[in-house]
Enzyme design. Structure first.
Site, mmCIF file in Angstrom:
data_model
loop_
_atom_site.group_PDB
_atom_site.id
_atom_site.type_symbol
_atom_site.label_atom_id
_atom_site.label_comp_id
_atom_site.label_asym_id
_atom_site.label_seq_id
_atom_site.Cartn_x
_atom_site.Cartn_y
_atom_site.Cartn_z
ATOM 1 N N HIS A 58 44.943 11.431 32.121
ATOM 2 C CA HIS A 58 43.837 12.025 32.888
ATOM 3 C C HIS A 58 43.273 11.018 33.880
ATOM 4 O O HIS A 58 42.616 10.049 33.510
ATOM 5 C CB HIS A 58 42.719 12.508 31.947
ATOM 6 C CG HIS A 58 41.673 13.307 32.659
ATOM 7 N ND1 HIS A 58 41.517 14.662 32.469
ATOM 8 C CD2 HIS A 58 40.757 12.958 33.593
ATOM 9 C CE1 HIS A 58 40.531 15.102 33.244
ATOM 10 N NE2 HIS A 58 40.058 14.077 33.942
ATOM 11 N N HIS A 211 39.652 20.485 33.063
ATOM 12 C CA HIS A 211 38.411 19.855 32.650
ATOM 13 C C HIS A 211 37.671 20.946 31.884
ATOM 14 O O HIS A 211 37.377 21.998 32.446
ATOM 15 C CB HIS A 211 37.588 19.444 33.867
ATOM 16 C CG HIS A 211 38.094 18.232 34.573
ATOM 17 N ND1 HIS A 211 39.299 18.202 35.220
ATOM 18 C CD2 HIS A 211 37.548 16.989 34.718
ATOM 19 C CE1 HIS A 211 39.472 16.984 35.735
ATOM 20 N NE2 HIS A 211 38.432 16.238 35.440
HETATM 21 ZN ZN ZN Z 1 38.407 14.077 35.195
#
Ligand code: ZN
Length: 429
Positions: A58, A211
């Site tokens: 990420h 997210h």
């Molecule tokens: Zn992020």
């Protein structure tokens, strides 16, 4: 037998010792003790740890190294970060984003970080970040695997052109469908965005990484919808939920029902410890919640958990160094995972687990895998995290692409040793 590269006397992450690793034509051909044969290059590991490369599941490569542009984030909050990014976006140029991203990739490689999944903001009608990062993907491909996620930062429905731009980005070659359901205007819009984005991914045969529930609101439960849609559309194993911080604050009974659903749907969980510990709990006085998702509990349910870096020197986070061992260290501290077994698990959260979440092919230290690995100045994986160990050699497809001198200090103290090597302080040494 002849090899391009032969590593002698390595310790492996699974604890095997005195192992040699032979490589030919970019692949590992043998992993066993006492391999003999000619080799173009020999690396003497000296009993130190050799690991598959670090993987960051990420990241935000379009924003990295932009710290201070056009100003600093004074409150240090997520919302000021998003506002600040909104100010910077119109000023971005393809050239500047490419340049910063390539510099970050240099840093990553020097740290043995050879695969990164980066979100790229599509809420910009020019799609500057997308154009820049597609170019970067191609440029770094020989030495780093970069996977792009089409990320509607300002909300799929909240931003008027986000939906159209997201599809444009996929058409341009972005690999993964992103989302931000907790940032949509209503819970209902959030759930609707999850459904629409999963359907889009299913129709195009793509992976999903959202997210998801990046807040302290225990009622932010989009992960439930994400797992449910994953099941409904048969996307099992191809979907990731990033952050999942609201789970920290959820009711225990609800979580006891939620975790088996995530496990059944094989949704990968990605915590971002450095960011989560700085951004969550911001509306609390005292006590302040940590905000990190429930890592040990997910592990017990067999959910694949990774730790991501998320940000390095950008509007959201002014620290960071591309060092996934720093990420693992923060992850185990925040989750209070302090048993030997849990600390070894934290190392997997920045290596094998994210490799699985990204669907990397040929990853690992076994015959047939790509000859990609890192020699660390550490006796084992726990020591690697404890020391943020120096990467003595980084190998990609059988070639050394980065090297560092060991971190050693010379003492000038009478009656004491001349040299201090932090790696010799491992227990049992
Ligand atoms: Zn992020």
């Amino acid at each position: 037998m002849s090899f391009d590269l032969l590593v002698k006397n390595a310790k492996l992450p699974d604890g095997r010792e005195r192992i040699d690793i032979a490589c030919r034509d970019g692949r590992i051909v043998a992993v066993e003790p006492g391999i003999s044969g000619e080799a173009g290059r020999v690396i003497e590991a000296g009993g130190r740890l050799v690991s598959p490369p670090f993987v960051d599941s990420h990241f935000h490569m379009d924003a990295t190294l932009s710290l201070g542009l056009p100003r600093m984030n004074e409150s240090g909050t997520l919302l000021e970060g998003i506002a600040l990014w909104g100010e910077l976006k119109p000023l971005l140029t393809v050239e500047a984003v490419v340049e910063r991203a390539l510099r970050y990739c240099d840093l990553a490689v020097s740290q043995g970080l050879l695969a990164i999944r980066t979100h790229v903001d599509v809420c910009d009608d020019r799609l500057t970040g997308v154009e820049a990062l597609l170019e970067v993907c191609e440029k770094v491909a020989p030495y780093l695997d970069l996977q792009l996620v089409a990320f509607p930062q300002d909300g799929l429905y909240r931003s008027p052109t986000a939906e159209r731009n997201l599809v444009r980005a996929l058409d341009m070659g972005v690999d993964v469908v992103g989302g931000i359901p907790h940032f949509e205007r209503t819970m209902e819009d959030g759930a609707r965005s999850v459904r629409a984005l999963c359907e889009l991914a299913a129709a195009r045969g793509l992976m999903v990484d959202m997210h998801c529930d990046e807040s302290d609101d225990p009622m932010s439960r989009h992960i439930e919808t994400l797992a449910c849609e994953t099941q409904r559309l048969g996307l099992n194993g191809r979907v990731a939920g990033s952050h999942l911080t609201s789970m920290h604050s959820m009711d225990n009974y609800y979580v006891s029902k939620l975790l088996p659903l995530i496990a059944e749907a094989q949704v990968h969980a990605i915590a971002n410890p450095l960011i989560n510990i700085t951004l969550q709990g911001r509306h609390d006085t005292y006590p302040k919640r940590r905000g990190q998702t429930r890592v040990p509990e997910m592990r017990k349910h067999g959910i694949n958990v990774s730790f991501g870096h998320d940000c390095v020197m950008d509007p959201w986070y002014s620290m960071g160094s591309g060092d996934m061992l720093e990420v693992a260290s923060m992850g185990l501290h925040v989750a209070q995972m302090m048993s030997r077994d849990e600390m070894r698990y934290a190392f997997e959260c920045v290596t094998t687990h994210p490799a699985r979440a990204l669907g990397l092919q040929g990853y690992g230290l076994a015959p047939g895998c790509n000859a990609d690995f890192v020699l660390l100045q550490a006796a084992d994986t726990i020591e690697a995290i404890r020391l943020r160990a120096r990467r003595l050699a980084v190998v990609r497809r059988g070639k050394v692409i980065a090297q560092s001198e060991p971190a050693i200090s010379r003492l000038s103290l009478e009656g004491r040793p001349e040299i201090v090597d932090p790696a010799t302080y491992a227990p049992g040494k």
